[in-house]
Write a protein that holds these residues in place. Structure first.
Motif: not given
Length: 468
Positions: A179-191, A195-201, A217-220
């Protein structure tokens, strides 16, 4: 919640495939041993079985971490030859050392051993190339498990990297959902996100995805519950990747208690087969060493007794396995026998050290009686060095994780000692460094590491550094 999680599987099948690839080389080496014995007319006896078992333990450990596990698709014949030769030469080195110490190889025909040593690398190279080619052919033909990963984080990226490095898993990561956009991914990764989690099924159904890894994380938890409900309309196998890297893991693994799945965060490496391997190696090596050094030990005992008043053997209380008190034997090297609430470590030019004791401590010969402790089951040949009870009670309050070193039997020599932390630890920083190596030993243990520590111990003892 339990019913919604009931279709999540544990990764036993992936472990099985990984172990299957890892067992190729040991099996080839053992088969070659018996084929060569048959070809040379050497009568096959129980000695061959013992040699096969020793070879299996050494080679399965060594080849399991070898370069052949990470060969690219375009790897050349020389790449495989170099990796196989290097690893097999190390296996031979350990076997020759064991044979020299025990005289075991005298029980075999020399022609059999020479041919086995020489021909096995050829078979190893052939088997590795065949396995490598078959693996990539299966991947190319589509006979691989398509994988999706939910979440772009350190754990998910590590999993994707490992899958890519181990073609024997026959898995291919098609992409990530987050659900996070590319700018919030870990630094140095360009994966690239699919889609989002809703698009997965919907994606999993449309592309007939076979495997999904959830790294959240368990918070999710509410989002995970919703996702699991929707994924029940697919045939995908689902795995949950707990973020265990926030903990200081020691021998972490999945297990079960009476059918209830659990995750080991901190555990001894010596469970199941590992415990038997460790104990058998201790008893066999300990017995052989005691037999060879018995004349030396008798001479030392006489010298200690004549050199100063007191017993030849000094008994001291130490903490052993699981922190239980044990009695450890040493040749007495001092005029005192401290074993109370306060024990002062020996220092340079310590006046309490006797003349013969100084030599014994520098050469580590004062530790020889501890091989008796090994046969008693109180100690191991390799493990964290046992400290005096008084030192344990002091440092357990000052160093985080100090008592974890007692999850294994203490050793005559250890990973810390061969890395420069032998003898006096006059500062807290030095003791912290020693404990760090002790805990690293628990994380990394293998029979190969034990043998390597024993070999390095001989060199360290000859240098006679930092032992007073």
């Amino acid at each position: 919640m339990n019913s919604k999680l009931s279709h999540i599987q544990t990764p036993n099948d992936m472990h099985a495939r990984s172990w299957g690839m890892r067992l190729i080389e040991p099996v080839v080496a053992i088969v070659m041993l018996y084929l060569v014995a048959l070809a040379t007319g050497d009568e096959i006896t129980g000695n061959h079985a013992v040699l096969a078992i020793i070879t299996f333990f050494i080679s399965s450990t060594l080849f399991g971490f070898g370069e052949q596990r990470h060969m690219p698709r375009d790897a050349t014949f020389w790449d495989f030859t170099k990796a196989a030769l290097l690893n097999w030469m190390i296996v031979i080195g350990f076997l020759l050392l064991l044979g020299y110490l025990t005289g075991f190889f005298s029980l075999f025909a020399m022609e059999t051993l020479v041919l086995w040593f020489a021909l096995t690398p050829v078979a190893l190279v052939g088997s590795q190339i065949a396995a490598h080619r078959i693996s990539y052919s299966l991947r190319k033909s589509g006979l691989v498990r398509s994988v999706l990963i939910v979440g772009v984080n350190d754990v998910a990226l590590k999993l994707a990297q490992r899958i890519e490095e181990h073609p024997g898993l026959l898995m291919h990561v098609e992409g990530f959902f987050d659900d996070r956009d590319l700018s919030r991914q870990p630094e140095g990764t360009r994966i690239p996100l699919l889609g989002s989690m809703n698009d997965l099924p919907g994606y999993a159904r449309a592309h007939n995805i076979s495997t999904i890894f959830i790294s959240q994380p368990m918070s999710a938890q509410p989002r995970i519950r919703k996702l699991l409900d929707e994924l029940q309309d697919t045939t995908a196998s689902i795995y949950f990747l707990p973020d265990l890297y926030v903990f200081d893991l020691i021998q972490a693994r999945f297990d079960s208690v009476a059918g209830v799945p659990v995750v080991a965060i901190c555990e001894t490496p010596f469970t199941g087969m590992n415990n038997m391997v460790k104990r058998v190696s201790d008893v066999v090596l300990g017995t052989l060493i005691l037999i060879m050094l018995l004349p030396v030990m008798l001479a030392i005992a006489i010298a200690v007794k004549l050199g100063s008043p007191g017993p030849a053997i000094f008994k001291q209380r130490r903490y052993g396995l699981y922190g239980e008190e044990i009695i450890v034997y040493k040749f007495r090297s001092m005029t005192v026998a401290e074993d109370g609430a306060q024990v002062t470590q020996a220092t340079r030019n310590d006046k309490r050290v006797t003349r013969i004791g100084a030599f014994l401590r520098r050469s580590s010969l004062d530790e020889l009686p501890q091989f008796i402790n090994v046969l008693q089951g109180r100690m191991s040949i390799v493990g964290p060095r046992p400290h005096a009870v008084a030192h344990n009670e002091l440092y357990r309050k000052q160093i985080k994780g100090y008592m974890l070193r007692h999850k294994v039997r203490p050793g005559i020599t250890g990973w810390a000692q061969v890395n420069g932390f032998r003898g006096e630890t006059e500062t807290l920083e030095k003791m912290e460094a020693r404990i760090a190596y002790d805990l690293d030993y628990l994380r990394r243990w293998s029979l190969l590491l034990d043998l390597w520590i024993i070999v390095r111990t001989v060199k360290v003892a000859l240098q006679r550094d930092n032992a007073y």
